[in-house]
Write a protein that holds these residues in place. Structure first.
Motif, short mmCIF file in Angstrom:
data_model
loop_
_atom_site.label_atom_id
_atom_site.label_comp_id
_atom_site.label_asym_id
_atom_site.label_seq_id
_atom_site.Cartn_x
_atom_site.Cartn_y
_atom_site.Cartn_z
N GLU A 1 0.83 -1.21 0.00
CA GLU A 1 0.00 0.00 0.00
C GLU A 1 0.86 1.26 0.00
O GLU A 1 0.56 2.22 -0.72
N VAL A 2 1.92 1.26 0.78
CA VAL A 2 2.81 2.42 0.80
C VAL A 2 3.52 2.58 -0.54
O VAL A 2 3.62 3.68 -1.09
N ARG A 3 3.99 1.48 -1.09
CA ARG A 3 4.67 1.52 -2.39
C ARG A 3 3.73 2.05 -3.48
O ARG A 3 4.11 2.91 -4.29
N ASP A 4 2.51 1.54 -3.50
CA ASP A 4 1.52 1.96 -4.50
C ASP A 4 1.15 3.44 -4.33
O ASP A 4 1.03 4.17 -5.31
N THR A 5 1.00 3.89 -3.07
CA THR A 5 0.63 5.29 -2.82
C THR A 5 1.76 6.23 -3.22
O THR A 5 1.52 7.29 -3.80
N ARG A 6 3.00 5.87 -2.91
CA ARG A 6 4.15 6.68 -3.34
C ARG A 6 4.14 6.87 -4.86
O ARG A 6 4.35 7.98 -5.37
N LEU A 7 3.88 5.80 -5.57
CA LEU A 7 3.88 5.85 -7.03
C LEU A 7 2.76 6.75 -7.54
O LEU A 7 2.98 7.62 -8.40
N LYS A 8 1.56 6.58 -7.02
CA LYS A 8 0.41 7.37 -7.48
C LYS A 8 0.57 8.84 -7.12
O LYS A 8 0.28 9.72 -7.93
N PHE B 1 -11.21 13.71 4.53
CA PHE B 1 -10.20 13.71 3.47
C PHE B 1 -9.72 12.30 3.18
O PHE B 1 -9.55 11.90 2.02
N ALA B 2 -9.49 11.53 4.25
CA ALA B 2 -9.03 10.16 4.06
C ALA B 2 -10.10 9.31 3.37
O ALA B 2 -9.78 8.49 2.50
N LYS B 3 -11.34 9.54 3.74
CA LYS B 3 -12.44 8.80 3.11
C LYS B 3 -12.54 9.15 1.63
O LYS B 3 -12.71 8.27 0.78
N GLU B 4 -12.44 10.43 1.30
CA GLU B 4 -12.48 10.85 -0.10
C GLU B 4 -11.32 10.23 -0.88
O GLU B 4 -11.48 9.84 -2.05
N GLY B 5 -10.15 10.19 -0.25
CA GLY B 5 -8.99 9.63 -0.94
C GLY B 5 -9.15 8.17 -1.27
O GLY B 5 -8.68 7.71 -2.32
N HIS C 1 -7.69 5.87 -4.90
CA HIS C 1 -7.94 4.69 -4.07
C HIS C 1 -6.88 4.54 -2.97
O HIS C 1 -6.40 3.43 -2.70
N THR C 2 -6.54 5.65 -2.34
CA THR C 2 -5.54 5.62 -1.27
C THR C 2 -6.17 5.05 0.00
O THR C 2 -7.18 5.59 0.47
N PRO C 3 -5.62 4.01 0.56
CA PRO C 3 -6.21 3.45 1.79
C PRO C 3 -6.28 4.51 2.90
O PRO C 3 -5.34 5.30 3.07
N TYR D 1 0.24 9.20 7.26
CA TYR D 1 1.32 9.96 6.66
C TYR D 1 0.90 11.33 6.11
O TYR D 1 1.54 12.34 6.41
N VAL D 2 -0.17 11.38 5.32
CA VAL D 2 -0.52 12.64 4.66
C VAL D 2 -1.07 13.65 5.67
O VAL D 2 -0.60 14.79 5.73
N ASN D 3 -2.05 13.25 6.45
CA ASN D 3 -2.66 14.19 7.39
C ASN D 3 -1.67 14.72 8.44
O ASN D 3 -1.68 15.92 8.73
N PRO D 4 -0.81 13.89 9.03
CA PRO D 4 0.17 14.45 9.97
C PRO D 4 1.13 15.45 9.32
O PRO D 4 1.47 16.46 9.94
N ALA D 5 1.56 15.18 8.08
CA ALA D 5 2.45 16.11 7.40
C ALA D 5 1.75 17.44 7.15
O ALA D 5 2.34 18.53 7.33
N TRP D 6 0.48 17.39 6.76
CA TRP D 6 -0.30 18.61 6.51
C TRP D 6 -0.52 19.38 7.80
O TRP D 6 -0.47 20.61 7.84
#
Length: 341
Positions: A198-205, A259-263, A269-271, A278-283
């Motif tokens: 999942e992390v690998r796929d999300t990084r790519l997308k 935001f996570a649900k929309e993603g 299709h980000t889990p 990762y995304v929300n804490p960085a934001w």
């Protein structure tokens, strides 16, 4: 909420900048209720939501102010070059030596905006404003910051509302661990519910969609954005007013769970667990830094930083225009109380 009736003031008009006479920009202009008003509110779009996305919130703000018998200042929206259905491409993009998709950047947008404000005020028969209030979403927040830094007192940027600012210094990839790196400590280092795949796929997308090198339909290059704004907490802004302090500021973030649900439900299709880990804490860290670009007593919220827009994703003005209208109203009241008292 029910559809909002858009007033006739929000029908776009075409205007060309003197240096780019054959490339019209389309804008809307709401005249102030009091001709002596010296404030202009400018709405700054993100990359994927043109000026029309602001119109329901503006319509609701006007309705609120009329019902309360309160005055309103001049307001302006616009579509940047290459944005919306009608604004022309930026002529600079076609000059010799310009790389396709990277012909102009945010610094160029700021220069054009400064000229556009003068030209709109001239065309609409109003006097140049002495005070600006910038209402921004996404990359519009980066535009607002650079404008306020560059143009101090010409006119004064007295207030900024940031709605889910772009993380201007991020490549949108390195916030995720790299499972293929020799230094990756292994799957046991990942949060519960998150897998290596999942992390690998999300990084790519995320890299294909959001990396600063990726070309967008507007032709606005983000490749140097991290150089223009390398930190969330600097540059520290000055409003240009006599007290020497910075502008009034309010930072608003998306609802993390929404935001996570929309993603997860959207095209990426980000889990949800990946977004939440990762995304929300960085934001969140980025938004916390933004508060420091003005004086602490000029920040308008005492609640959690950032102020969260309930049940809103990245495009807060689309998801809850009534909420945004209330925030703009709050900002305008604060401007009056701070600078006209």
């Amino acid at each position: 909420m029910a559809a909002v009736a858009i007033p006739p003031e929000l029908v776009p008009h075409a205007l060309s900048l003197p240096a780019k006479p054959n490339a019209p920009i389309h804008y809307t202009y709401v005249a102030p209720s009091d001709a002596t008003s010296s404030t202009l509110v400018v709405f700054l779009n993100g990359l994927m939501m043109p000026q029309a996305g602001w119109h329901p919130a503006i319509a609701l703000l006007l309705r609120q102010r009329k019902l309360a018998a309160s005055a309103w200042p001049a307001m302006m929206t616009y579509d940047r070059y290459g944005q919306g259905q009608t604004s022309a491409r930026d002529p600079a993009d076609g000059l010799p030596g310009k790389e396709p998709g990277h012909g102009h950047d945010v610094a160029d947008v700021v220069t054009d905006l400064h000229v556009l404000i003068k030209e709109v005020c001239r065309e609409r028969g109003g006097h140049p404003p002495s005070r600006l209030v910038l209402i921004a979403n996404s990359i519009g927040c980066a535009i607002a910051r650079l404008y306020a830094e560059r143009f101090v007192g010409a006119p004064n940027v007295s207030a900024i509302l940031m709605l889910d600012s772009i993380m201007a210094n991020s490549d949108f990839v390195s916030m995720f661990p790299n499972p293929d790196s020799p230094s990756f400590p292994g799957p046991s280092s990942l949060p519960d519910g998150v897998t290596e795949e999942e992390v690998r796929d999300t990084r790519l997308k995320y890299g294909k969609m959001f990396h600063p090198s990726v070309v967008n339909a507007e032709g606005l290059s983000r490749r140097n954005l991290a150089e223009l704004l390398p930190h969330s907490n600097t540059p520290i802004l000055k409003s240009g007013d006599l007290d020497g302090k910075g502008p009034l500021l309010l930072v608003v973030g998306h609802d993390p769970e929404w935001f996570a649900k929309e993603g997860e439900e959207g095209s990426m299709h980000t889990p949800q667990a990946v977004t939440m880990s990762y995304v929300n804490p960085a934001w969140q860290r980025y938004n916390e830094g933004l508060v420091a670009i003005t004086n602490r007593d000029r920040y308008l919220a005492t609640e959690k930083v950032p102020l969260i827009a309930p049940k809103c994703g990245h495009f807060i003005q689309r998801d809850d225009p009534l909420f945004v209208a209330g925030l703009v109203d709050k900002i305008l009241n604060a401007v009056d109380a701070t600078f006209d008292s």
